[in-house]
Design an enzyme around this catalytic site. Sequence first.
Site, PDB file in Angstrom:
ATOM      1  N   SER A 124      31.746  29.298  47.121  1.00  0.00           N
ATOM      2  CA  SER A 124      31.309  30.300  48.170  1.00  0.00           C
ATOM      3  C   SER A 124      32.086  30.227  49.609  1.00  0.00           C
ATOM      4  O   SER A 124      33.200  30.152  49.500  1.00  0.00           O
ATOM      5  CB  SER A 124      29.746  30.238  48.139  1.00  0.00           C
ATOM      6  OG  SER A 124      29.286  31.170  49.079  1.00  0.00           O
ATOM      7  N   GLU A 178      27.658  37.449  40.325  1.00  0.00           N
ATOM      8  CA  GLU A 178      27.563  37.040  41.790  1.00  0.00           C
ATOM      9  C   GLU A 178      26.404  37.872  42.420  1.00  0.00           C
ATOM     10  O   GLU A 178      25.874  37.193  43.138  1.00  0.00           O
ATOM     11  CB  GLU A 178      28.810  37.017  42.415  1.00  0.00           C
ATOM     12  CG  GLU A 178      29.836  36.529  41.868  1.00  0.00           C
ATOM     13  CD  GLU A 178      30.231  34.850  42.039  1.00  0.00           C
ATOM     14  OE1 GLU A 178      29.308  34.445  42.866  1.00  0.00           O
ATOM     15  OE2 GLU A 178      31.170  34.447  41.810  1.00  0.00           O
TER      16      GLU A 178
END
Length: 549
Positions: A215, A342
Site C-alpha cells: 500500500s 483491493e
Amino acid sequence: MSFCLGFLNLKRFKDGAYFYRRVNRMCSTIVTISDGQIKGKSASDERGGTYFSFQGIPYAKPPVGNLRFRDPQPLEKWTGVLDATKQRKGCFSRKFLGSGFIGREDCLILNVYTPNTKEDSSPKPVLFWIHGGGFTSGSSTTDLYGPEYLMPENVVLVTINYRLGALGFLKFDDPSLEVPGNAGLKDMVMALKWVQKHIKNFGGDPNNVTIFGESAGGAAVQYLMLSPSSKGLFHKAILQSGSALNPWASGDPDSTKKLAKVLGLNPSNEREVLDKLQSMKVEDLFTNGVTKLKDSYSPGQLRPFCPLLDCKSCFVSKDPVDAIQSGNYHKVPMLMGCTSDEGMLIHFLTPKKHLTSETSFIPQNMKVQRGSPLYKEVAHKIKKYYLGDDLKATDFYRLFTDNYFLLGVYRSAKHHIETNDQPIYFYRFSLDTELNFLKRLLDISDPGACHVEDIAYLFKGATSPDLKPGSIEETSVRRMTKMWTDFARFGNPTPNTNTLIPTKWLPITKEKFNYLRIEKDLKMDVDLERESMEFWSKVEDDLKFKNKL
C-alpha cells in the site's frame, strides 16, 4: 556475546501416537555497532528454528522540539547497552479504524530479525520492510508484521517506523525554516543508510538489500526508486498493492496553509506558524488542527499531508510518470502486483452517500478539472462501465480495485518496462483462506482477497491462526515466503521449480504482459484484466486528445 537458558519443550505428533523432546534455548545476545552495544533476544520461528530479535533500535535523533517536521538528523552514540528486547510504539498517528491516537513522536526506530549474529558467517540477503497505512497510520509492530514466517528462509529482516501525516509531510516554502517536506520519506533513506552501515553486524549483506512494502509502503518503494537521495542503498524492489502512480499517493500542496487557517494562524507568516506548530502538544496539533482537514478516501481528491512532488528540495522533483519515462532512476529488478479485490476496503470506508459521487470515479492524477463538462462526461463513462442500476457491492469492489490501486500499479509496470533493463515480475493475489484477516474484521463474506490480506502470508500477525501442516494456509505461506526471499536472494522469484512451486514465474516484456496468479495453485497468465485496463487506456487517450483541443 550470548547468554542462554535451556529448557525442554514437549510436542505431540499430529497422529497423537507419541511425544518427542526438544531442547530450546532462550538467549540474550549483544551486538556491537559503531553507535554502541545492543542487546537482543532469541525467539522461535514458525518451523521451530531459532532467530534473534532486536527491536526498537534508533536510527536517527528523536524528531521532537525544534526537530519536529524537519529532515531526520544523524544519531549520536550512546553509552552502556541498549535494551532491544522489547517492542516499542510506532509513530504518532490517528487510529486507522476507530477514534483516538496511538504511537509517539520519538519513533524513528527499526527492528532487526536475523538467523544469527556472527559476522564471519555467509552474509544473508536483507529484506527492508516499509509498512502501509496511507502515509497517515501504521507501524512496524509485530501485531501485523511478525517475522516468524520469513525467518526460516535464512534472510535478515528489517522493519521500520517513519513519520506519518503532518509530522512526516508538512512543508514550508521558506527555505530558511528548513522544513522542505517529505520528512517521512527521508526517514526511510536514513534507515537505509543505517542498514548499509550496520547490517553486516547482524549477519546481513549490505550489497544485497531488497526494499519491499505494501500500500503506502509500496508507493514509498517506488518513490525511493525515483529519488536521487537513495542511490546505492538498495538492489531490488517489491511493490505490493501500491505505487507512486496511485491517486492517494500524492498530497495536497496547500495542506500547511489549510492547517494554519484551521488553527487561526496567518498562513503567509510561515515562521510564526512553524513556531506555533512546534510548540503545541502533539495531541493538540492533531485534535485541534490536522483532524479537521478532510482526508478523503476518494480517488478524485488530493489528501492532506502525503508525499509532495514537483518542488525544490523535494524527495522527487518530477512527476513520477515523467521520472520513469526519463529513465533517470535506480534500475533494479522489480516484483509488483495487487490483490484481486483491493476495493473491498475502500467500499467499507466510503459512506454510502458518497459511493456514486463523481470524485469516486476519476483518479485525481488524471488531472481533469473537477466540475467541468469534461469531468462529468468522463465520470459518466466510468460509472456506466462499472456499475449497474442495482449498485451491487461487488461492482464497487471492482471499480475501487481498479481506479484506486490496480491502474496505478499496472501503469507503473508498463512504464518501467520501457526504461528498466532489469526483470519485472507481476502478480495477482486472490488467495482466500483462514489467513485473510481483514475481511473477517470488516464482516465481508464475498470471495476474493481484500487490500492488505497478502501480507498475512508473509508475516505472522496477532490474529494469525496456527498453521496446520499440509493445509492450504501453511502451503501458501511457504510458497509466498520462498518466492519473495528467492527474489531477494537471486533477483528471480522462481530460480528453480519443485513440488512446492511447480510454476516458473515469467517476467513481463514489452510485447507480453505476463503475470502470476497466486491462488490455491500457481498459474501463469497474460494480459491482466485486459478489458478494464484497455478501457482506462482509452479514457486517458481521449483526455489527452480533448485537452489538446
